[in-house]
Scaffold this active site. Structure first.
Site, mmCIF file in Angstrom:
data_model
loop_
_atom_site.group_PDB
_atom_site.id
_atom_site.type_symbol
_atom_site.label_atom_id
_atom_site.label_comp_id
_atom_site.label_asym_id
_atom_site.label_seq_id
_atom_site.Cartn_x
_atom_site.Cartn_y
_atom_site.Cartn_z
ATOM 1 N N GLU A 1 0.838 -1.205 0.000
ATOM 2 C CA GLU A 1 0.000 0.000 0.000
ATOM 3 C C GLU A 1 0.875 1.259 0.000
ATOM 4 O O GLU A 1 1.982 1.263 0.525
ATOM 5 C CB GLU A 1 -0.889 0.055 1.257
ATOM 6 N N SER B 1 -4.094 -11.639 1.592
ATOM 7 C CA SER B 1 -4.679 -12.993 1.613
ATOM 8 C C SER B 1 -5.843 -13.021 2.592
ATOM 9 O O SER B 1 -6.360 -11.996 2.997
ATOM 10 C CB SER B 1 -3.596 -14.001 2.059
HETATM 11 N N1 LIG Z 1 -0.793 -5.634 1.720
HETATM 12 C C1 LIG Z 1 0.245 -5.943 2.503
HETATM 13 N N2 LIG Z 1 0.624 -7.227 2.614
HETATM 14 C C2 LIG Z 1 1.672 -7.501 3.386
HETATM 15 N N3 LIG Z 1 2.224 -8.697 3.666
HETATM 16 C C3 LIG Z 1 3.221 -8.443 4.503
HETATM 17 I I1 LIG Z 1 4.430 -9.935 5.258
HETATM 18 N N4 LIG Z 1 3.370 -7.146 4.794
HETATM 19 C C4 LIG Z 1 2.372 -6.523 4.093
HETATM 20 C C5 LIG Z 1 1.972 -5.167 3.968
HETATM 21 O O1 LIG Z 1 2.543 -4.229 4.539
HETATM 22 N N5 LIG Z 1 0.891 -4.934 3.161
#
Ligand SMILES: Nc1nc2[nH]c(I)nc2c(=O)[nH]1
Length: 270
Positions: A192, A211
């Site tokens: 993000e 997920s």
């Molecule tokens: N969207 C999103 N997915 C993630 N997976 C992990 I590990 N850290 C993040 C994160 O900061 N954002």
């Protein structure tokens, strides 16, 4: 993959996959299923004795893993209680672009093996500053920002208490310090922007990931009781002052592994 054909019944594929797992393992029924996300891999060794490890691509509907840190296997584990756990180490992420049926196939297969409890774990970004990397948190609810659903047609499913309050209370009875938060599933694969993290915060999110939400909806459709756990491996973009790196994320997960795996083992044993 069979699931990509619109005319395929995804539940039929899940039943075939479940039958293959029963044939290979000789285990007629699994009671609980766990999907182990980044940082949770060690839990499988701690919750019981793995009697069978199956390469996921041997099972109908599964594909080879796309992400380092994820192993593409399905494991049948004998728990001390005599119950059977199916460990899914072959998660398909939505960002792989194979469609939502492939994302939730493992959950549908787990339900078809007889499992009535689904434990979904993941690595995620934290919006709460108190959650330092390596902190496990319970998922209390989710905000599905994928603009998609595993449900097809007029299947109106209630999602109240989707992340079982009862299972969260059980987890807290074992580890009283466990915090909880609302998980926002983004489509990814990009992380993000700081503005998107502030948006997630403004709409009531505490955790950002790629997920889990779609899998949880499919698990509810299958009538399973669901427990969700996130390992906060990084502070979400803009919450921490330095840029995100995938290496840092993997490293935080590995560091927290023994602690959270022991936690999960105690929850499963309860
Ligand atoms: N969207 C999103 N997915 C993630 N997976 C992990 I590990 N850290 C993040 C994160 O900061 N954002």
């Amino acid at each position: 993959n069979l699931l990509d054909a619109p005319e395929t019944d995804p539940f039929e594929v899940a039943r075939t996959a479940a039958q293959q797992i029963a044939d290979i393992t000789g285990v007629a029924r699994h009671d609980i299923a766990l999907t182990l996300g980044s940082g949770w891999g060690k839990a499988a060794d701690l919750i019981g004795e793995t009697t069978h490890t199956i390469p996921a691509q041997q099972i109908e509907g599964f594909s080879a893993p796309a992400l380092a840190g994820h192993v593409g296997t399905l494991r049948s584990v004998l728990l001390p209680s005599g119950k059977r756990a199916l460990i899914i180490g072959a998660r398909t992420h939505y960002y792989e672009g194979h469609g939502v049926r492939r994302v939730v196939h493992s959950v549908r297969t787990a339900a078809a093996t007889g499992a009535t409890t689904m434990i979904l774990t993941n690595g995620a970004g934290g919006i709460r500053e108190t959650w330092t990397p390596g902190t496990p948190v319970l998922i209390s609810d989710h905000i599905n920002l994928t603009a998609d659903s595993p449900l097809e047609g007029a299947t109106f499913i209630d999602l109240t208490d989707l992340y079982s309050t009862c299972l969260r209370d059980l987890a807290r009875s074992i580890v009283p310090t466990l915090d909880e938060g609302v998980y926002c599933q983004f489509r990814g694969p990009h992380y993000e922007t700081p503005a998107e993290v502030q948006m997630a915060k403004a709409i009531g999110g505490h955790i950002v990931g790629m997920s889990t939400a779609l899998e949880a909806i499919a698990a509810r459709q299958a009538g399973m009781e669901i427990l969700g756990l996130s390992l906060i491996t990084n502070l979400a973009a803009g919450i921490q002052k330095t840029p995100l790196s995938h290496g840092e994320v993997i490293e935080a997960g590995q560091h927290a592994e023994p602690v959270i795996s022991a936690l999960l083992a105690r929850i499963v044993a309860a």
